[in-house]
Design a protein around this motif. Sequence first.
Motif, PDB file in Angstrom:
ATOM      1  N   ARG A   6      47.766  54.969  -2.852  1.00 24.52           N
ATOM      2  CA  ARG A   6      46.575  54.504  -2.468  1.00 24.52           C
ATOM      3  C   ARG A   6      46.558  53.056  -2.289  1.00 24.52           C
ATOM      4  O   ARG A   6      47.375  52.420  -2.944  1.00 24.52           O
ATOM      5  CB  ARG A   6      45.576  54.735  -3.775  1.00 24.52           C
ATOM      6  CG  ARG A   6      45.143  56.135  -3.934  1.00 24.52           C
ATOM      7  CD  ARG A   6      44.060  56.551  -4.903  1.00 24.52           C
ATOM      8  NE  ARG A   6      43.041  55.417  -4.794  1.00 24.52           N
ATOM      9  CZ  ARG A   6      42.093  55.859  -3.902  1.00 24.52           C
ATOM     10  NH1 ARG A   6      41.696  56.955  -3.329  1.00 24.52           N
ATOM     11  NH2 ARG A   6      41.053  54.837  -3.936  1.00 24.52           N
ATOM     12  N   ARG A   7      45.920  52.616  -1.379  1.00 22.37           N
ATOM     13  CA  ARG A   7      45.774  51.180  -0.943  1.00 22.37           C
ATOM     14  C   ARG A   7      44.844  50.617  -2.111  1.00 22.37           C
ATOM     15  O   ARG A   7      44.092  51.362  -2.606  1.00 22.37           O
ATOM     16  CB  ARG A   7      45.063  50.928   0.322  1.00 22.37           C
ATOM     17  CG  ARG A   7      46.064  51.326   1.564  1.00 22.37           C
ATOM     18  CD  ARG A   7      45.453  50.901   2.800  1.00 22.37           C
ATOM     19  NE  ARG A   7      44.305  51.574   3.174  1.00 22.37           N
ATOM     20  CZ  ARG A   7      43.944  52.250   3.987  1.00 22.37           C
ATOM     21  NH1 ARG A   7      45.105  52.685   4.744  1.00 22.37           N
ATOM     22  NH2 ARG A   7      42.874  52.744   4.275  1.00 22.37           N
ATOM     23  N   PRO A   8      45.209  49.253  -2.208  1.00 23.16           N
ATOM     24  CA  PRO A   8      44.243  48.401  -3.139  1.00 23.16           C
ATOM     25  C   PRO A   8      42.774  48.308  -2.576  1.00 23.16           C
ATOM     26  O   PRO A   8      42.832  48.354  -1.569  1.00 23.16           O
ATOM     27  CB  PRO A   8      44.819  47.035  -3.326  1.00 23.16           C
ATOM     28  CG  PRO A   8      45.938  47.098  -2.055  1.00 23.16           C
ATOM     29  CD  PRO A   8      46.040  48.528  -1.749  1.00 23.16           C
ATOM     30  N   VAL A   9      41.852  48.178  -3.560  1.00 26.55           N
ATOM     31  CA  VAL A   9      40.556  48.158  -3.338  1.00 26.55           C
ATOM     32  C   VAL A   9      40.012  46.626  -3.640  1.00 26.55           C
ATOM     33  O   VAL A   9      40.449  46.316  -4.773  1.00 26.55           O
ATOM     34  CB  VAL A   9      39.667  49.323  -4.090  1.00 26.55           C
ATOM     35  CG1 VAL A   9      38.001  48.732  -3.905  1.00 26.55           C
ATOM     36  CG2 VAL A   9      40.187  50.671  -3.821  1.00 26.55           C
ATOM     37  N   VAL A  10      39.539  46.052  -2.682  1.00 28.09           N
ATOM     38  CA  VAL A  10      38.852  44.693  -2.871  1.00 28.09           C
ATOM     39  C   VAL A  10      37.317  44.839  -2.900  1.00 28.09           C
ATOM     40  O   VAL A  10      36.696  45.272  -1.919  1.00 28.09           O
ATOM     41  CB  VAL A  10      39.236  43.724  -1.697  1.00 28.09           C
ATOM     42  CG1 VAL A  10      38.487  42.428  -2.107  1.00 28.09           C
ATOM     43  CG2 VAL A  10      40.653  43.549  -1.833  1.00 28.09           C
ATOM     44  N   HIS A  11      36.709  44.715  -4.094  1.00 22.25           N
ATOM     45  CA  HIS A  11      35.409  44.924  -4.515  1.00 22.25           C
ATOM     46  C   HIS A  11      34.613  43.580  -4.144  1.00 22.25           C
ATOM     47  O   HIS A  11      35.043  42.767  -4.949  1.00 22.25           O
ATOM     48  CB  HIS A  11      35.072  45.595  -5.777  1.00 22.25           C
ATOM     49  CG  HIS A  11      33.480  45.841  -5.659  1.00 22.25           C
ATOM     50  ND1 HIS A  11      33.007  46.944  -5.331  1.00 22.25           N
ATOM     51  CD2 HIS A  11      32.435  45.041  -6.683  1.00 22.25           C
ATOM     52  CE1 HIS A  11      31.482  46.775  -5.755  1.00 22.25           C
ATOM     53  NE2 HIS A  11      31.382  45.562  -6.283  1.00 22.25           N
ATOM     54  N   VAL A  12      33.713  43.517  -3.232  1.00 18.64           N
ATOM     55  CA  VAL A  12      32.910  42.399  -3.012  1.00 18.64           C
ATOM     56  C   VAL A  12      31.483  42.378  -3.556  1.00 18.64           C
ATOM     57  O   VAL A  12      30.872  43.247  -2.891  1.00 18.64           O
ATOM     58  CB  VAL A  12      32.896  42.102  -1.471  1.00 18.64           C
ATOM     59  CG1 VAL A  12      32.369  40.784  -0.967  1.00 18.64           C
ATOM     60  CG2 VAL A  12      34.530  42.240  -0.827  1.00 18.64           C
ATOM     61  N   ASP A  13      31.265  41.716  -4.313  1.00 16.50           N
ATOM     62  CA  ASP A  13      30.000  41.374  -4.705  1.00 16.50           C
ATOM     63  C   ASP A  13      29.417  39.902  -4.154  1.00 16.50           C
ATOM     64  O   ASP A  13      30.056  39.140  -3.472  1.00 16.50           O
ATOM     65  CB  ASP A  13      29.972  41.078  -6.267  1.00 16.50           C
ATOM     66  CG  ASP A  13      29.923  42.501  -7.032  1.00 16.50           C
ATOM     67  OD1 ASP A  13      29.735  43.462  -6.511  1.00 16.50           O
ATOM     68  OD2 ASP A  13      30.411  42.361  -8.038  1.00 16.50           O
ATOM     69  N   PRO A  14      27.971  40.037  -3.943  1.00 15.43           N
ATOM     70  CA  PRO A  14      27.078  40.895  -4.212  1.00 15.43           C
ATOM     71  C   PRO A  14      26.530  42.083  -3.193  1.00 15.43           C
ATOM     72  O   PRO A  14      25.921  42.877  -3.848  1.00 15.43           O
ATOM     73  CB  PRO A  14      25.772  40.150  -4.421  1.00 15.43           C
ATOM     74  CG  PRO A  14      26.024  39.063  -3.250  1.00 15.43           C
ATOM     75  CD  PRO A  14      27.463  38.768  -3.329  1.00 15.43           C
ATOM     76  N   ILE A  15      27.471  42.078  -2.241  1.00 19.87           N
ATOM     77  CA  ILE A  15      26.958  43.237  -1.294  1.00 19.87           C
ATOM     78  C   ILE A  15      27.479  44.340  -1.688  1.00 19.87           C
ATOM     79  O   ILE A  15      26.936  45.787  -1.373  1.00 19.87           O
ATOM     80  CB  ILE A  15      27.467  42.812   0.237  1.00 19.87           C
ATOM     81  CG1 ILE A  15      27.179  44.010   1.031  1.00 19.87           C
ATOM     82  CG2 ILE A  15      28.968  43.153  -0.063  1.00 19.87           C
ATOM     83  CD1 ILE A  15      27.446  43.527   2.617  1.00 19.87           C
TER      84      ILE A  15
END
Length: 110
Positions: A6-15
């Motif tokens: 699995r590829r890494p996940v970059v979670h972007v807040d606040p969106i």
Amino acid sequence: MTGEHRRPVVHVDPIGADLEPLPGETIIEAAWRLGYRWPTACHGQATCAACHIEVISGTEHLTPPDEEERATIEDRLPRRQDPTRFRLACRAQATGNVTVRKTGVRREPR
């Protein structure tokens, strides 16, 4: 799904966006590929610092900042020089899951 990478996940807040960068792709490049507008003036040249992010978690899963990135942060963001907390999205690559904060990120209309 055993053995599937699995590829890494970059979670972007606040969106609340979840980006899966391809190998060798920066955070901003992944956002562009996935149809997001990301604040920038230099479009990935590491000169404006408009793309800077605050790393909330997973700093150990980002590639180390290069000299160009360090110099831009020092020059353009003098109060945000902590390389474990503030990075340029046009230079940082994720090697594992990361959560960042960046205001102004918008989904492009399709």
